[in-house]
Scaffold this motif. Structure first.
Motif, mmCIF file in Angstrom:
data_model
loop_
_atom_site.group_PDB
_atom_site.id
_atom_site.type_symbol
_atom_site.label_atom_id
_atom_site.label_comp_id
_atom_site.label_asym_id
_atom_site.label_seq_id
_atom_site.Cartn_x
_atom_site.Cartn_y
_atom_site.Cartn_z
ATOM 1 N N THR A 295 -76.331 68.517 -67.164
ATOM 2 C CA THR A 295 -77.303 68.173 -68.204
ATOM 3 C C THR A 295 -77.308 66.669 -68.485
ATOM 4 N N THR A 296 -76.139 66.026 -68.397
ATOM 5 C CA THR A 296 -76.066 64.579 -68.625
ATOM 6 C C THR A 296 -76.876 63.821 -67.589
ATOM 7 N N LYS A 297 -76.741 64.219 -66.330
ATOM 8 C CA LYS A 297 -77.484 63.544 -65.268
ATOM 9 C C LYS A 297 -78.992 63.763 -65.401
ATOM 10 N N LEU A 298 -79.372 64.926 -65.887
ATOM 11 C CA LEU A 298 -80.791 65.246 -65.969
ATOM 12 C C LEU A 298 -81.475 64.652 -67.194
ATOM 13 N N VAL A 299 -80.779 64.660 -68.358
ATOM 14 C CA VAL A 299 -81.484 64.284 -69.597
ATOM 15 C C VAL A 299 -80.808 63.157 -70.379
ATOM 16 N N ARG A 300 -79.686 62.639 -69.887
ATOM 17 C CA ARG A 300 -78.906 61.583 -70.547
ATOM 18 C C ARG A 300 -78.069 62.166 -71.697
ATOM 19 N N GLU A 301 -76.912 61.570 -71.902
ATOM 20 C CA GLU A 301 -75.934 62.132 -72.835
ATOM 21 C C GLU A 301 -76.417 62.135 -74.278
ATOM 22 N N GLU A 302 -77.232 61.172 -74.660
ATOM 23 C CA GLU A 302 -77.685 61.118 -76.052
ATOM 24 C C GLU A 302 -78.662 62.232 -76.404
ATOM 25 N N ASN A 303 -79.113 62.989 -75.393
ATOM 26 C CA ASN A 303 -80.069 64.076 -75.631
ATOM 27 C C ASN A 303 -79.446 65.456 -75.435
ATOM 28 N N LEU A 304 -78.134 65.550 -75.611
ATOM 29 C CA LEU A 304 -77.424 66.807 -75.361
ATOM 30 C C LEU A 304 -77.097 67.552 -76.649
ATOM 31 N N ILE A 305 -77.081 68.879 -76.536
ATOM 32 C CA ILE A 305 -76.573 69.761 -77.590
ATOM 33 C C ILE A 305 -75.504 70.640 -76.958
ATOM 34 N N HIS A 306 -74.328 70.667 -77.565
ATOM 35 C CA HIS A 306 -73.212 71.439 -77.037
ATOM 36 C C HIS A 306 -73.021 72.698 -77.878
ATOM 37 N N LEU A 307 -73.185 73.867 -77.266
ATOM 38 C CA LEU A 307 -72.925 75.129 -77.945
ATOM 39 C C LEU A 307 -71.494 75.560 -77.626
ATOM 40 N N LYS A 308 -70.645 75.535 -78.629
ATOM 41 C CA LYS A 308 -69.231 75.851 -78.443
ATOM 42 C C LYS A 308 -68.956 77.319 -78.776
ATOM 43 N N PRO A 309 -67.842 77.884 -78.276
ATOM 44 C CA PRO A 309 -67.438 79.218 -78.719
ATOM 45 C C PRO A 309 -67.263 79.232 -80.237
ATOM 46 N N TRP A 310 -67.550 80.362 -80.844
ATOM 47 C CA TRP A 310 -67.502 80.469 -82.290
ATOM 48 C C TRP A 310 -66.071 80.644 -82.788
ATOM 49 N N GLY A 311 -65.857 80.236 -84.034
ATOM 50 C CA GLY A 311 -64.581 80.460 -84.686
ATOM 51 C C GLY A 311 -64.412 81.917 -85.083
ATOM 52 N N ASP A 312 -63.195 82.289 -85.446
ATOM 53 C CA ASP A 312 -62.849 83.682 -85.736
ATOM 54 C C ASP A 312 -63.694 84.244 -86.876
ATOM 55 N N LYS A 313 -63.797 83.514 -87.974
ATOM 56 C CA LYS A 313 -64.531 83.995 -89.142
ATOM 57 C C LYS A 313 -66.007 84.202 -88.829
ATOM 58 N N LYS A 314 -66.593 83.250 -88.149
ATOM 59 C CA LYS A 314 -68.013 83.313 -87.788
ATOM 60 C C LYS A 314 -68.299 84.492 -86.865
ATOM 61 N N LEU A 315 -67.401 84.718 -85.900
ATOM 62 C CA LEU A 315 -67.609 85.800 -84.939
ATOM 63 C C LEU A 315 -67.446 87.162 -85.609
ATOM 64 N N LYS A 316 -66.459 87.292 -86.489
ATOM 65 C CA LYS A 316 -66.265 88.570 -87.190
ATOM 66 C C LYS A 316 -67.465 88.912 -88.050
ATOM 67 N N ASN A 317 -68.026 87.913 -88.703
ATOM 68 C CA ASN A 317 -69.217 88.136 -89.513
ATOM 69 C C ASN A 317 -70.393 88.578 -88.650
ATOM 70 N N PHE A 318 -70.488 87.990 -87.448
ATOM 71 C CA PHE A 318 -71.553 88.355 -86.511
ATOM 72 C C PHE A 318 -71.388 89.802 -86.042
ATOM 73 N N VAL A 319 -70.148 90.204 -85.695
ATOM 74 C CA VAL A 319 -69.883 91.592 -85.277
ATOM 75 C C VAL A 319 -70.227 92.546 -86.408
ATOM 76 N N LYS A 320 -69.860 92.163 -87.616
ATOM 77 C CA LYS A 320 -70.151 93.004 -88.783
ATOM 78 C C LYS A 320 -71.648 93.222 -88.937
ATOM 79 N N GLN A 321 -72.432 92.187 -88.712
ATOM 80 C CA GLN A 321 -73.887 92.312 -88.796
ATOM 81 C C GLN A 321 -74.437 93.182 -87.676
ATOM 82 N N CYS A 322 -73.875 93.034 -86.471
ATOM 83 C CA CYS A 322 -74.323 93.863 -85.345
ATOM 84 C C CYS A 322 -74.070 95.344 -85.602
ATOM 85 N N LEU A 323 -73.029 95.644 -86.364
ATOM 86 C CA LEU A 323 -72.634 97.031 -86.613
ATOM 87 C C LEU A 323 -72.923 97.457 -88.050
#
Length: 366
Positions: A295-323
């Protein structure tokens, strides 16, 4: 991580299969296991590593073979996995079919396609949909970029498999402001192009096909320069165009910096992919990739968005909503699901969906 877990589960099964003769399995069960093994072997490129979507089936398979090892008996445990499908053969066939269908659907989906073919979201939809406002920050950042000026814009979204890159891109294209500004978005999935050598003029050809160009003309193998110019002219006619290049693995000298207008040395007789993209009409490209370098080579580093793995609390809340519609789900169940998802929301959605399905089947059977 999720993909590593899936690879380990697959290898566990392959090791078990080598010794399966010692477990006195029925011929039918042995035959189905052989077909699953052949699925992994014949389509090694697809299953190395397995996609995170396969985790549910691989967990079922792993649970089965572990009990088989412990008890030296056949797959009687499947009667507990699915009360509706108490027959061992049916249950194993169900896993085999899921794996087969998953591979076929990936291949079909990853053909170059316009956005409407990708309209189904990875996560539960309708009244069962979890709150995806967790992407609001990234959404607003992309929308702000798209609305910033009338020049060319290129945005890159990178992150691990299953962190929501494709889902975020779909959400952007579904936003009324984007649909109003860009009348005919083009969605091109490059998942199957898994080497630098494959990043070639075929991408331009398929984009032209999506823009309703004459297929007979494309079949005549016109020169690359003509193809690039033709795509450029068609995008120019649209004025404000929006292209999503999804699941990009590689770039090379031809498929590189999207802002580039002219050749900078090298083979000047070969048009670059970037030269097919008009730069002064308000066009935009969104690139998704697991590789930050790409992505850096294609769009330059200043135009990047990094989606990181979620934290424990955030993920548990997401599972709770799914169920949220499952009354029998406890906090312990939610914690257990989240623990096995390694911060990856798509894994959480997949496992939660499977659990909800099993609970529904159990309710009907009772």
């Amino acid at each position: 991580m999720a993909s590593d877990t899936a690879e380990v589960l697959k290898e566990n099964f392959l090791e078990f299969f080598k010794d399966s003769e010692s477990f006195n399995l029925s011929p039918t069960i042995s035959s189905i296991l052989k077909e699953i093994k052949e699925e992994f072997s014949e389509y090694k490129g697809f299953w190395s590593p397995p996609p995170v979507e396969s985790l549910c089936d691989l967990y079922q398979l792993d649970h089965a073979i572990n009990e088989c090892r412990a008890n030296k008996k056949t797959f009687s445990m499947f009667s507990r996995l699915d009360p509706v499908e108490r027959d061992n053969e049916t249950a194993l066939n169900h896993i085999k079919k899921n794996l087969h269908d998953m591979r076929n659907s990936k291949i079909n989906i990853n053909e170059y396609s316009t956005f409407p073919l990708f309209s189904s979201c990875r996560y539960p939809t309708g009244n069962d949909a979890p709150d995806l406002s967790v992407f609001d920050g990234e959404m607003e950042k992309i929308l702000k970029w798209l609305e910033s000026n009338n020049g060319f814009k290129a945005i890159g979204v990178h992150g691990m498999c299953g962190t929501g890159k494709t889902t975020l891109a779909k959400m952007v294209l579904s936003d009324p402001r984007v649909r109003d500004k860009y009348k005919k978005p083009i969605w091109v999935c490059l998942y199957d192009l898994q080497s630098k050598e494959e990043m070639d003029i075929r991408i331009v050809k398929e984009m032209l096909a999506l823009l309703d160009d004459d297929p007979d003309l494309l079949a005549e193998e016109p020169e690359d320069k003509w193809l690039v110019k033709n795509l450029h002219d068609k995008l120019l006619d649209q004025k404000k165009y929006l292209i999503v290049l999804d699941a990009v693995w590689h770039c090379n000298d031809w498929f590189n910096n999207l802002f580039c207008v002219d050749q900078d040395g090298g083979d000047t007789s070969k048009e670059l992919f970037s030269q097919a993209l008009p730069k002064d009409t308000g066009g935009a490209v969104i690139v998704t990739s697991r590789q930050k370098e790409v992505t850096t080579k294609l769009v330059r580093e200043e135009n990047l968005i990094h989606l990181k793995p979620w934290g424990d609390k955030k993920l548990k809340n997401f599972v709770k909503q799914c169920l949220k519609k499952q009354d029998k789900i406890t906090q312990e169940n939610i914690d257990c699901v989240a623990y096995h998802c390694h911060g990856i929301p798509f894994v959480a959605a997949t496992i939660s969906g499977w659990i909800a399905e099993q609970i529904t089947k159990t309710s009907y059977s009772n």
